[in-house]
Design an enzyme around this catalytic site. Sequence first.
Site, PDB file in Angstrom:
ATOM      1  N   SER A 135       0.850  -1.194   0.000  1.00 48.50           N
ATOM      2  CA  SER A 135       0.000   0.000   0.000  1.00 48.50           C
ATOM      3  C   SER A 135       0.885   1.244   0.000  1.00 48.50           C
ATOM      4  O   SER A 135       2.079   1.198   0.335  1.00 48.50           O
ATOM      5  CB  SER A 135      -0.916   0.006   1.217  1.00 48.50           C
ATOM      6  OG  SER A 135      -0.158   0.088   2.402  1.00 48.50           O
ATOM      7  N   HIS A 136       0.307   2.366  -0.368  1.00 52.70           N
ATOM      8  CA  HIS A 136       1.042   3.629  -0.447  1.00 52.70           C
ATOM      9  C   HIS A 136       1.808   3.916   0.833  1.00 52.70           C
ATOM     10  O   HIS A 136       3.008   4.200   0.813  1.00 52.70           O
ATOM     11  CB  HIS A 136       0.082   4.788  -0.768  1.00 52.70           C
ATOM     12  CG  HIS A 136       0.763   6.111  -0.730  1.00 52.70           C
ATOM     13  ND1 HIS A 136       0.813   6.887   0.404  1.00 52.70           N
ATOM     14  CD2 HIS A 136       1.447   6.790  -1.678  1.00 52.70           C
ATOM     15  CE1 HIS A 136       1.498   7.991   0.148  1.00 52.70           C
ATOM     16  NE2 HIS A 136       1.879   7.958  -1.112  1.00 52.70           N
ATOM     17  N   GLY A 137       1.133   3.860   1.967  1.00 50.49           N
ATOM     18  CA  GLY A 137       1.780   4.196   3.234  1.00 50.49           C
ATOM     19  C   GLY A 137       2.958   3.297   3.552  1.00 50.49           C
ATOM     20  O   GLY A 137       4.018   3.765   3.975  1.00 50.49           O
TER      21      GLY A 137
END
Length: 97
Positions: free
Chosen positions: A42-44
């Site tokens: 995921s992005h984070g």
Amino acid sequence: MDPVGAHLEPGEILVAPSTDPGWTPLFLTAGGLVMEMGGANSHGAVVAREYGIPAVVGVREAVTRIRTGERITVDGSTGAVTTLESPVEVSERRPDA
């Protein structure tokens, strides 16, 4: 809950429901990331790895269970988010404590 207008002091932990590129400036000062949604790609999680900060994602109800100002540790290796006891304020200390 929203990166617009948000500010982190150096070392503070970013706790968010999820992140997208709009959150990236906050990673510059964050000491770690706890995110409700997402996985290893995921992005984070990806941005946290790039910036070398610990991240734990997929933490159910993180934004409601972790309060602003609460002291926590984030161990990205084990996936543990631990709440620490709040420090005793100097004015609250008793002479015999």
